[in-house]
Design a protein around this motif. Structure first.
Motif, short mmCIF file in Angstrom:
data_model
loop_
_atom_site.label_atom_id
_atom_site.label_comp_id
_atom_site.label_asym_id
_atom_site.label_seq_id
_atom_site.Cartn_x
_atom_site.Cartn_y
_atom_site.Cartn_z
N LEU A 138 0.84 -1.19 0.00
CA LEU A 138 0.00 0.00 0.00
C LEU A 138 0.88 1.24 0.00
CD1 LEU A 138 -2.98 0.94 0.28
CD2 LEU A 138 -2.64 0.98 2.72
N ASP A 141 2.79 1.61 -3.50
CA ASP A 141 2.03 1.84 -4.72
C ASP A 141 1.25 3.14 -4.73
OD1 ASP A 141 0.86 0.86 -7.26
OD2 ASP A 141 -0.96 1.12 -6.10
N ALA A 142 0.73 3.51 -3.58
CA ALA A 142 -0.22 4.62 -3.56
C ALA A 142 0.38 5.89 -4.15
CB ALA A 142 -0.65 4.87 -2.13
N THR A 143 -0.38 6.52 -5.04
CA THR A 143 0.07 7.78 -5.61
C THR A 143 -0.68 8.94 -4.95
OG1 THR A 143 -1.46 7.25 -7.36
CG2 THR A 143 0.87 6.99 -7.85
N ASP A 144 -1.69 8.59 -4.19
CA ASP A 144 -2.46 9.62 -3.51
C ASP A 144 -1.65 10.22 -2.37
OD1 ASP A 144 -4.56 10.50 -1.41
OD2 ASP A 144 -5.68 10.30 -3.29
N ARG A 146 -2.68 11.15 0.27
CA ARG A 146 -3.25 10.72 1.55
C ARG A 146 -2.84 9.29 1.89
NH1 ARG A 146 -9.36 11.89 0.43
NH2 ARG A 146 -8.67 11.00 -1.54
N PHE A 150 -3.91 6.38 4.88
CA PHE A 150 -4.50 5.07 4.62
C PHE A 150 -3.66 3.97 5.24
CE2 PHE A 150 -6.08 7.07 0.44
CZ PHE A 150 -7.04 7.75 1.15
N ILE C 159 -10.51 3.08 1.64
CA ILE C 159 -9.09 3.41 1.70
C ILE C 159 -8.44 3.29 0.32
CG2 ILE C 159 -6.88 2.45 2.44
CD1 ILE C 159 -8.00 2.02 5.15
N ASN C 162 -8.64 5.64 -4.06
CA ASN C 162 -7.86 6.50 -4.94
C ASN C 162 -6.53 5.88 -5.34
OD1 ASN C 162 -9.63 8.77 -5.00
ND2 ASN C 162 -9.15 8.99 -2.84
N ILE C 163 -6.43 4.57 -5.19
CA ILE C 163 -5.14 3.94 -5.44
C ILE C 163 -5.15 3.29 -6.81
CG2 ILE C 163 -3.75 1.97 -4.71
CD1 ILE C 163 -4.32 2.83 -1.87
N ARG C 164 -4.02 3.37 -7.48
CA ARG C 164 -3.93 2.89 -8.85
C ARG C 164 -4.27 1.40 -8.94
NH1 ARG C 164 0.45 1.20 -11.55
NH2 ARG C 164 1.74 1.71 -9.78
N MET C 165 -3.69 0.61 -8.00
CA MET C 165 -3.86 -0.85 -8.07
C MET C 165 -5.00 -1.31 -7.18
SD MET C 165 -0.02 -2.33 -8.11
CE MET C 165 -0.47 -3.76 -7.16
#
Lengths: 239, 58, 229
Positions: A138, A141-144, A146, A150, C159, C162-165
């Motif tokens: 998580l 990878d996350a580009t957000d 926020r 998370f 959660i 908004n995550i790509r994967m």
């Protein structure tokens, strides 16, 4: 300050001393394990795996506890430092968890005759590994922006889940040898020399954990700094 | 020395993993340091160039 | 977080909107139900024809199917939110963000309950288990388990929104954390199939209830912090 001598703050010497201390503790632990501690009668020399195996397991729990606390404080205060602490501790927790999962079967094979049993402790460790690997994925990878928040949620949920997993797995199956370090009634099942060896190993691992945590957090801080700089350069060139 | 190889491999694996992790950390740290320095230089150049062009236009 | 009139009204409004959309499209329910049937059927092929074995794994298959149905349903719900980008609007409109969370979790709970209601007859038929005697007890276990699945799943689905994967990340986050719930529900259901009563399953019921309460309280407490701007 061209050519000027850097003033050394007394605390700047600390990392070097700390690294030395960790090294000495690790060597002391190894000496205790291979020279000082007596060989256990029933299990033979493989019992010596116990010292690093259980130390790794306890360090792993400390690491995941740090993730839990840092995640709560991060959600509350929104300070980057706490997020970096949580992320770094999670990575180290997975590292020590992996060591537990590897050394467990190596110890279990000659004792139980099988590489893997679905006993409560081993299964709990495996489920924890899966949860915190997901945490790292998580994060990665996350580009957000926020994503830190998370991940903090997972850091809290994952740790609160630990007693529940333990409880459910115990209902499910029970094969693991009784915990030998502290038995019910408060008496320790380990002879004094073995207990001392275990405590030295545990201390060495906790020192190592703090050492690695500081290093990992330095990397996290630099990564953050790099992102800020990139943003500034973009602004200066194109903004 | 029954089961010697189990003991040996357990400790070797632990040490190898810790060693690999420390190497990974120090390499990541070094790479980041270099990147940061390069970007700092770039930033200084960009600011200097901006200042120069402003002076030129005045 | 305060449970007052406005809170309930807001949660109710979001829930009603979601259910109305779903009633028209029936997309989420259809995909969940078809997927559950598929899991049950595919497991039949892998188990073979030994009736004793089929009976033994029946409870596990049912819960694995429901677990995956939760993931499928939530993925579809999240996808729809993403397509219309309406979640941000809703977030701005509601004063209490946990109202949104509760509404989404309730919607998922309702879908899951309907799906399990539809799958139970097929399940009893294909696995040759007689559920008529234990139906009320089974209903209790199913309802309690579904509360836990929905609460945890909804928290994770919001959660990963908004995550790509996100399609991959949702099961990766959700499945390991739901292990305690899965174990307790599977063994409680298995015992019911074996003819035990709800009174014999006290431990499992307590475990599932604790799981539900802990994660419901936690989710409501931290949801505000998660989505705040």
């Amino acid at each position: 300050m061209a050519g000027g001598e850097k003033k050394r703050h007394p605390l700047s010497l600390w990392p070097g001393w700390y690294a030395t201390l960790t090294y000495v503790a690790m060597v002391a632990a190894l000496w205790c394990i291979f020279v000082y501690a007596p060989t256990e009668k029933a299990q033979g020399i493989v019992q010596r795996i116990f010292y690093f195996h259980v130390s790794s397991a306890m360090t792993m729990f400390v690491a995941f506890f740090v993730v839990f606390v840092a995640s709560i404080i991060y959600l509350w205060k929104h300070a980057d430092w706490w997020d970096q602490t949580a992320m770094s501790a999670a990575e180290l927790g997975v590292l020590f968890c992996t060591l537990v999962l590897i050394t467990g079967p190596i110890w279990g094979r000659p004792i139980w005759g099988v590489w893997w049993t679905w006993d409560p402790t081993l299964t709990l460790t495996l489920v924890l590994w899966l949860i915190y690997v997901a945490y790292l994925m998580l994060r990665a990878d996350a580009t957000d922006p926020r994503r830190a928040r998370f991940a903090a949620v997972l850091g809290i949920v994952g740790f609160i889940d630990v007693p529940l997993i333990r409880w459910s797995i115990e209902k499910w199956r029970n094969l693991h040898p009784e915990p030998v370090v502290v038995q019910s009634g408060g008496t320790t099942g380990l002879p004094p020399a073995m207990m001392l060896t275990f405590l030295v190993s545990l201390a060495a691992f906790l020192l190592l954990f703090v050492f690695l945590l500081r290093q990992r957090m330095a990397v996290a801080r630099r990564r953050h700094e790099l992102e800020v700089l990139r943003h500034k350069v973009d602004e200066a060139l194109f903004g | 020395m029954k089961n010697f190889w189990y003991l040996f491999s357990a400790y070797t694996i632990i040490w190898t993993a810790l060693w690999a992790y420390v190497v990974y950390l120090s390499q990541a740290n070094r790479a980041l340091k270099q990147d940061i320095e390069a970007l700092r230089a770039q930033l200084d150049n960009a600011i200097a160039a901006n200042d120069a062009s402003k002076k030129g236009s005045v | 977080m305060s449970v007052n009139g406005a809170f309930v009204r807001q949660a109710g409004a979001i829930l009603a909107k979601d259910l109305k959309t779903e009633w028209r499209a029936r997309e989420i329910f259809t995909s969940m139900f078809v997927f559950t049937v598929l899991v049950v059927v595919v497991f039949q092929f892998t188990i073979g024809s030994n009736p004793a074995l089929i009976r033994e794994v029946a409870a596990g298959v049912l819960w694995v199917a429901l677990l995956f149905a939760t993931v499928i349903g939530l993925q579809r719900a999240v996808q729809m939110e993403g397509e219309e980008d309406c979640l941000q609007g809703v977030l701005l409109a509601v004063q209490d963000r946990s109202a949104l969370f509760l509404a989404k979790a309730l919607a998922n709970m309702i879908y899951l309950l309907v799906v399990s209601g539809c799958i139970l007859p097929l399940f009893a038929l294909w696995f040759r288990v007689d559920l008529t005697a234990s139906l009320p007890a089974l209903g209790v276990i199913l309802a309690l388990g579904i509360v836990g699945l929905s609460v945890l799943g909804t928290l994770f689905s919001l959660i990963v929104l908004n995550i790509r994967m996100r399609e991959v990340m949702l099961p990766l986050l959700f499945l390991p954390v739901s292990v305690p719930l899965l174990i307790a529900s599977v063994y409680a259901t298995g015992d019911l199939i074996d003819g035990k009563t709800l009174a014999d399953l006290r431990d499992y019921v307590i475990l599932i209830t604790v799981f539900d309460v802990v994660f419901l309280v936690l989710a409501v407490l931290i949801f505000d912090y998660v989505v705040e701007e």
